[in-house]
Write a protein that holds these residues in place. Structure first.
Motif, mmCIF file in Angstrom:
data_model
loop_
_atom_site.group_PDB
_atom_site.id
_atom_site.type_symbol
_atom_site.label_atom_id
_atom_site.label_comp_id
_atom_site.label_asym_id
_atom_site.label_seq_id
_atom_site.Cartn_x
_atom_site.Cartn_y
_atom_site.Cartn_z
ATOM 1 N N ASP A 22 0.878 -1.132 0.059
ATOM 2 C CA ASP A 22 -0.090 0.007 0.117
ATOM 3 C C ASP A 22 0.602 1.223 -0.029
ATOM 4 O O ASP A 22 0.192 2.447 0.188
ATOM 5 C CB ASP A 22 -0.817 -0.025 1.288
ATOM 6 N N HIS A 23 2.102 1.023 -0.006
ATOM 7 C CA HIS A 23 3.038 2.199 0.011
ATOM 8 C C HIS A 23 3.985 2.360 -1.299
ATOM 9 O O HIS A 23 4.397 3.403 -1.723
ATOM 10 C CB HIS A 23 3.941 2.307 1.184
ATOM 11 N N ASP A 47 4.712 3.910 8.131
ATOM 12 C CA ASP A 47 3.910 2.827 9.123
ATOM 13 C C ASP A 47 5.039 2.363 10.217
ATOM 14 O O ASP A 47 4.895 1.356 10.705
ATOM 15 C CB ASP A 47 3.388 1.542 8.337
ATOM 16 N N HIS A 81 0.656 4.791 10.394
ATOM 17 C CA HIS A 81 -0.045 3.686 10.058
ATOM 18 C C HIS A 81 -1.347 3.800 9.806
ATOM 19 O O HIS A 81 -2.165 3.018 10.252
ATOM 20 C CB HIS A 81 0.495 2.596 11.122
ATOM 21 N N HIS A 82 -1.701 4.809 9.015
ATOM 22 C CA HIS A 82 -3.113 5.120 8.694
ATOM 23 C C HIS A 82 -4.171 5.173 9.878
ATOM 24 O O HIS A 82 -5.390 5.052 9.759
ATOM 25 C CB HIS A 82 -3.487 4.008 7.763
ATOM 26 N N LYS A 98 -9.880 0.384 7.755
ATOM 27 C CA LYS A 98 -8.343 0.214 8.185
ATOM 28 C C LYS A 98 -7.984 1.598 8.870
ATOM 29 O O LYS A 98 -7.948 2.666 8.365
ATOM 30 C CB LYS A 98 -7.668 -0.043 6.967
HETATM 31 ZN ZN LIG Z 1 0.461 1.264 5.261
#
Ligand SMILES: [Zn+2]
Length: 345
Positions: A89-90, A210, A236-237, A266
């Motif tokens: 996701d990064h 994160d 981390h979101h 998330k």
């Molecule tokens: Zn992430």
């Protein structure tokens, strides 16, 4: 004074920066559905994307959202891609993002841990990243700086290490260090995250990807090495699965404003929301998404949430931050244009 401005316009046009440029720093927290993609544009016009969203079918979605932010900002390219770590996701969206942003340089924490390369999807991500970054790649260590003209960018963590010397007025003993809050060393790729503190005329923005709880504690204890920050991208979101969000760091750096790049499901669980609300002097919490698994009492106000829908119906609105040269900055919700102005303390 009007005659003074003409040469600036000519120089800007010469550099390919013909669009009107804000006097200060502009930041877009791009919605990539619980991944990372934050665009930082310096007063010089130089730009850096911190993380590039997700791989596979999501990469088309995420690169389009990155392109939308570029267009809104008047950019035809982005100078740097800064990758915090190699989770999908990064970095998974890096090739698709490169196709729209044409990065000149790539910054990252160094080699991927072999155990992640052995994982089939991890190896493919790594290969795809290296294919676009080779020859343009710089590995960064904690304590170094990124040369983004017009702002200061300090690397505060990278590849499992954090800065040894305090920056940004930090160095004071931290009363929030509590042995009961310590967590054991984390061995995931998240723990290797690079993180940056972007500084401009008293305004500071912290994005540590994160980075895990144990490394956040290293930054905060026994002394707070980062001082106080204006704006925090919630780690981390929004403290996903409680792997990040160490109170010793969060409460010591006392962010004035927090933006969470959470997904619909998330990050930003109820305990994350509560921990953020305990920050002394907090003036605003903004969220990329309404956290659907919790209740209204544990989400920020509707005006400050960019995307209230589940991912299937999501419009992908960003949150924009305009930092002026006069020690104030304005946060704007791309969905409804709701904005608030904050004064740097
Ligand atoms: Zn992430």
């Amino acid at each position: 004074m009007g005659t003074m401005r003409l040469p600036v316009v000519i120089v800007a046009a010469f550099l390919g920066l013909a669009q009107a440029r804000p006097a200060g720093v502009r930041i877009y927290v791009i919605d990539v559905e619980g991944g990372g993609a934050t665009l930082v544009i310096a007063p010089s016009g130089q730009s850096m994307l911190i993380d590039s969203g997700s791989p596979g079918p999501a990469a088309e979605r995420d690169s389009k959202r990155i392109a939308d932010a570029m267009q809104a900002a008047g950019l035809t390219k982005i100078n740097y891609l800064f990758t915090t770590h190699y989770d999908g996701d990064h970095v998974g969206g890096a090739p698709a993002a490169n196709a729209v942003a044409h990065f000149d340089r790539f910054f990252d924490h160094g080699e991927m841990d072999p155990k992640w390369e052995q994982n089939a999807t991890g190896g493919a991500r790594w290969d795809a990243y290296i294919a676009i970054a080779t020859g343009k790649r710089t590995i960064v260590n904690a304590g170094e700086t990124i040369p983004l003209a017009g702002v200061r960018v300090d690397v505060v963590a990278s590849h499992g290490s954090v800065i040894g010397t305090p920056i940004n007025g930090g160095g004071a003993k931290n009363a929030f260090c509590n042995p009961a809050d310590v967590k054991p060393p984390n061995t995931t790729e998240n723990s290797q995250s690079t993180g940056v503190l972007v500084s401009y005329r008293g305004f500071t923005f912290l994005d540590v990807g994160d980075l895990t709880w144990d490394k956040e504690t290293d930054l905060a204890c026994p002394v707070n090495k980062l001082g106080r920050v204006s704006l925090l991208l919630a780690t981390h979101h929004g403290f996903f699965n409680d792997q990040s969000g160490a109170p010793a760091l969060l409460w010591a750096i006392q962010p004035q404003v927090v933006i969470a790049n959470n997904g619909p499901r998330k990050g930003m669980a109820a305990n994350a929301y509560e921990r953020i609300q305990k920050i002394k002097g907090l003036e605003g919490l903004w969220q990329s998404h309404l956290a659907l698994a919790t209740d209204a009492a544990h989400n920020t106000s509707d005006d400050m949430i960019a995307n209230p829908e589940a991912s299937a119906d999501c419009k992908g609105h960003w949150i924009r931050v305009d930092v002026g040269s006069n020690r104030s900055y304005t946060v704007t919700n791309g969905r409804n244009n709701f904005s608030r102005t904050y004064h740097v303390r």
